[in-house]
Design a protein around this motif. Structure first.
Motif, mmCIF file in Angstrom:
data_model
loop_
_atom_site.group_PDB
_atom_site.id
_atom_site.type_symbol
_atom_site.label_atom_id
_atom_site.label_comp_id
_atom_site.label_asym_id
_atom_site.label_seq_id
_atom_site.Cartn_x
_atom_site.Cartn_y
_atom_site.Cartn_z
ATOM 1 N N UNK A 152 3.157 31.414 118.093
ATOM 2 C CA UNK A 152 2.190 31.102 117.033
ATOM 3 C C UNK A 152 2.943 31.099 115.706
ATOM 4 N N UNK A 153 2.206 30.968 114.605
ATOM 5 C CA UNK A 153 2.840 30.914 113.290
ATOM 6 C C UNK A 153 3.541 32.224 112.958
ATOM 7 N N UNK A 154 4.636 32.108 112.231
ATOM 8 C CA UNK A 154 5.347 33.299 111.781
ATOM 9 C C UNK A 154 4.418 34.183 110.944
ATOM 10 N N UNK A 155 4.503 35.480 111.182
ATOM 11 C CA UNK A 155 3.689 36.472 110.494
ATOM 12 C C UNK A 155 4.531 37.729 110.369
ATOM 13 N N UNK A 180 10.011 29.357 112.700
ATOM 14 C CA UNK A 180 9.498 29.705 111.383
ATOM 15 C C UNK A 180 10.051 31.017 110.874
ATOM 16 N N UNK A 181 10.484 31.866 111.778
ATOM 17 C CA UNK A 181 11.059 33.158 111.391
ATOM 18 C C UNK A 181 11.978 33.626 112.502
ATOM 19 N N UNK A 195 7.143 27.587 113.363
ATOM 20 C CA UNK A 195 6.954 27.339 111.926
ATOM 21 C C UNK A 195 5.477 27.141 111.580
ATOM 22 N N UNK A 196 5.037 27.847 110.560
ATOM 23 C CA UNK A 196 3.636 27.825 110.155
ATOM 24 C C UNK A 196 3.180 26.420 109.747
ATOM 25 N N UNK A 249 -0.084 26.507 112.690
ATOM 26 C CA UNK A 249 -0.637 27.550 111.824
ATOM 27 C C UNK A 249 -1.469 28.602 112.546
ATOM 28 N N UNK A 250 -1.510 28.563 113.874
ATOM 29 C CA UNK A 250 -2.413 29.422 114.622
ATOM 30 C C UNK A 250 -1.940 30.874 114.632
#
Length: 267
Positions: free
Chosen positions: A12-15, A259-260, A42-43, A47-48
């Motif tokens: 999922x998106x980086x957080x 994304x991260x 990558x977000x 974006x999930x």
């Protein structure tokens, strides 16, 4: 033996908060000679915050496949997909070359079946049951599986009230044990280490699926280094040729794959 390298992909998106939880898990449970890269998609493209729905799974599948191919080309020994749906597991395996690929459901089933005759899975909602049940049967563990036990929370709800999440997990675990389960699998939690409290209360082993997938990937990496055993990429596992991939430009474009990334180094 050189350090083994594992990539743990959160699909999922980086957080930053979630990335840190998985990195802390890797740091706590990996072997000293193992290097773990905790990554996320990558977000901007994905974006999930969860992929509870097949719709979201379909949308992130391309990102998972790209990530698996990138990890293989970076020289990782093993790769794990951090979702209990085991999203894109077969697709990622096909394109991963000599790199092993696993995921939480199949890893937990393999470990549970080696430790008990009957295991139950605690899931967030009943929506999960059909798809996850099909996976468990496909993997060959249907006869060992005693059932799903829901806690009635969505994935995003798990971190909002830890006390309530723990209460529901323990209650679901008690129902499973009372129904004859000899082992519990936590299908979707990020309360790394909480399984120990459940074990103490329920009196049966409890598998945290995130830890299981990390350790199963690590085991596959060790088999590669010590025994020379790598996945088959023939027959049903055959991948498209590099020439064809280049002709279709299947992995082209300048979009970032990850994304991260947090690197948990070998010690």
């Amino acid at each position: 033996m050189p350090p083994v390298k594992i990539m743990y992909l959160n699909p999922v998106a980086d957080n930053p908060e979630v990335d840190r939880l998985f990195a802390d898990m890797a740091r706590a449970y990996k072997l000293a000679g193992t290097e773990v890269h905790v990554t996320a998609l990558p977000r901007a493209d994905y974006p999930f915050s969860h992929i509870e729905y097949r719709t979201y799974e379909a949308l992130v599948t391309g990102g998972i496949v790209r990530a698996a191919r990138a990890a293989a080309r970076e020289g990782f020994d093993a790769f794990t997909i951090g979702c209990f749906y085991d999203t894109a597991l077969h697709d990622a395996r096909e394109i991963s070359g000599a790199m092993a690929v696993t995921a939480p459901c199949i890893a937990s089933c393999e470990i549970a079946a080696s430790l008990a005759n009957r295991f139950a899975v605690i899931v967030v909602r009943s929506k999960c049951n059909v798809q996850m049940g099909a996976n468990i049967r496909e993997y060959g563990y249907g006869d060992r599986f005693s059932g799903f036990y829901e806690i009635g929370l969505g994935v995003d709800d798990l971190q909002r009230d830890h006390a309530e999440t723990e209460r529901r997990l323990k209650a679901a675990g008690r129902r499973a044990v009372d129904d004859g389960a000899e082992m519990i699998v936590l299908g979707c939690t990020m309360e790394i280490g909480f399984y120990k409290e459940m074990e103490a209360e329920l009196g049966v082993p409890v598998i945290d699926s995130a830890i299981a997938s990390l350790k199963r990937a690590e085991y596959a990496a060790l088999l590669r280094h010590q025994c020379g055993w790598v996945p088959s990429r023939t027959g049903s596992c055959e991948a498209p040729t590099e020439a064809e991939i280049a002709r279709f430009d299947a992995f082209g474009g300048s979009r970032p794959v990850f994304g991260s990334r947090i690197v948990v180094e070998a010690s």
